[in-house]
Scaffold this active site. Structure first.
Site, PDB file in Angstrom:
ATOM      1  CG  ASP A 103      -0.334  -0.235   2.521  1.00 52.91           C
ATOM      2  OD1 ASP A 103       0.882  -0.490   2.574  1.00 52.91           O
ATOM      3  OD2 ASP A 103      -1.052  -0.180   3.541  1.00 52.91           O
ATOM      4  CG  ASP A 106       6.006   6.411   6.582  1.00 50.85           C
ATOM      5  OD1 ASP A 106       6.256   7.535   6.147  1.00 50.85           O
ATOM      6  OD2 ASP A 106       5.644   6.213   7.754  1.00 50.85           O
ATOM      7  CG  LEU A 111       9.273  -2.440  -0.008  1.00 51.04           C
ATOM      8  CD1 LEU A 111       8.110  -3.394  -0.184  1.00 51.04           C
ATOM      9  CD2 LEU A 111       9.133  -1.262  -0.965  1.00 51.04           C
TER      10      LEU A 111
HETATM   11  P1  IMP Z   1       7.494   1.970   6.742  1.00 46.68           P
HETATM   12  O1  IMP Z   1       8.112   0.726   7.298  1.00 46.68           O
HETATM   13  O2  IMP Z   1       7.808   3.163   7.609  1.00 46.68           O
HETATM   14  O3  IMP Z   1       7.819   2.226   5.310  1.00 46.68           O
HETATM   15  O4  IMP Z   1       5.943   1.812   6.931  1.00 46.68           O
HETATM   16  C1  IMP Z   1       5.155   1.137   6.061  1.00 46.68           C
HETATM   17  C2  IMP Z   1       3.843   0.762   6.714  1.00 46.68           C
HETATM   18  O5  IMP Z   1       3.399   1.764   7.622  1.00 46.68           O
HETATM   19  C3  IMP Z   1       2.756   0.600   5.695  1.00 46.68           C
HETATM   20  O6  IMP Z   1       2.671  -0.723   5.253  1.00 46.68           O
HETATM   21  C4  IMP Z   1       1.528   1.061   6.448  1.00 46.68           C
HETATM   22  O7  IMP Z   1       0.924  -0.051   7.072  1.00 46.68           O
HETATM   23  C5  IMP Z   1       2.015   1.988   7.511  1.00 46.68           C
HETATM   24  N1  IMP Z   1       1.804   3.411   7.178  1.00 46.68           N
HETATM   25  C6  IMP Z   1       2.752   4.313   6.850  1.00 46.68           C
HETATM   26  N2  IMP Z   1       2.233   5.517   6.608  1.00 46.68           N
HETATM   27  C7  IMP Z   1       0.902   5.378   6.766  1.00 46.68           C
HETATM   28  C8  IMP Z   1      -0.208   6.286   6.626  1.00 46.68           C
HETATM   29  O8  IMP Z   1      -0.083   7.490   6.304  1.00 46.68           O
HETATM   30  N3  IMP Z   1      -1.433   5.762   6.871  1.00 46.68           N
HETATM   31  C9  IMP Z   1      -1.632   4.458   7.221  1.00 46.68           C
HETATM   32  N4  IMP Z   1      -0.639   3.586   7.349  1.00 46.68           N
HETATM   33  C10 IMP Z   1       0.622   4.033   7.135  1.00 46.68           C
HETATM   34 MG    MG Z   2       0.615  -1.960   5.881  1.00 51.27          MG
END
Ligand code: IMP
Ligand code: MG
Length: 184
Positions: A103, A106, A111
């Site tokens: 989805d 961030d 990932l």
């Molecule tokens: P990362 O590991 O920081 O890249 O986070 C990725 C995960 O954080 C995604 O798979 C989402 O589940 C969650 N996430 C990050 N930003 C958002 C947001 O703005 N809304 C909802 N979920 C988010």
């Molecule tokens: Mg997620």
């Protein structure tokens, strides 16, 4: 739970814009994997809406499978630095062309961790298809091979993305007004 209209700051990506882009991504993937084996791996739960709409626009034969990782602690706004598999694939990906469907990217930690775990299983190829990219928040470099939209650093919800596990069902991507959202 609150009605989302009480804390919706703005609709960032409306339904028709989302659907048009997903159609284009599906067509691009169909061209790229034409004649090749393809396995879509959806990361639960946020990637589900995207996977379901995307697969309908992929015209080449392919499989789908699901995995879940935990990357966020309490609620939705605190990033853990590591991801853990909470639900694993039922497919052996060795020698397969794997396309990860996620989805949002961030910080990139989730990932990056998933890519490491899958790479260890020796797929033939491993690519990523990400609906939303919060580029300014990136802490680790991750490859995004197919991208829906680059978005600003705002907390978004809808179309698979949750706030405290709610509002995933909405057909658009909305921005939360955190002052109006009452966490329960
Ligand atoms: P990362 O590991 O920081 O890249 O986070 C990725 C995960 O954080 C995604 O798979 C989402 O589940 C969650 N996430 C990050 N930003 C958002 C947001 O703005 N809304 C909802 N979920 C988010
Ligand atoms: Mg997620």
């Amino acid at each position: 739970m609150q009605d989302y209209r009480e804390f919706l700051a703005e609709i960032l990506v409306p339904e028709d814009t989302l659907q048009q882009k997903i159609k284009e991504l599906g067509e691009e993937i169909s061209r790229d994997y034409n004649g090749d084996d393809l396995l879509l791996v959806c990361i639960l739960r946020g990637g589900v809406m995207f996977l379901i709409d995307l697969t309908k626009h992929i015209s080449v034969p392919h499989n789908i499978d699901f995995m879940a990782v935990s990357s966020y602690g309490i609620g939705a706004r605190e990033t853990q630095r590591r991801a853990r598999i909470t639900y694993d694939l039922n497919t052996d990906i060795a020698g397969r062309n794997v396309l990860l469907v996620e989805d949002i990217v961030d910080s990139g930690h989730t990932l990056a961790a998933v890519l490491d775990m899958l790479e260890a299983r020796k797929p033939k190829s491993l690519r990523t298809c990400v609906l939303l990219d919060k580029f300014d928040r990136r802490e680790v470099v991750v490859p995004v091979d197919y991208l829906g939209f680059r978005i600003p650093n705002k907390f978004v919800f809808g179309y698979g993305l949750d706030i405290d596990e709610y509002y995933r069902n909405l057909p658009f991507i909305g921005v939360v007004n955190l002052e109006r959202y009452i966490s329960s």
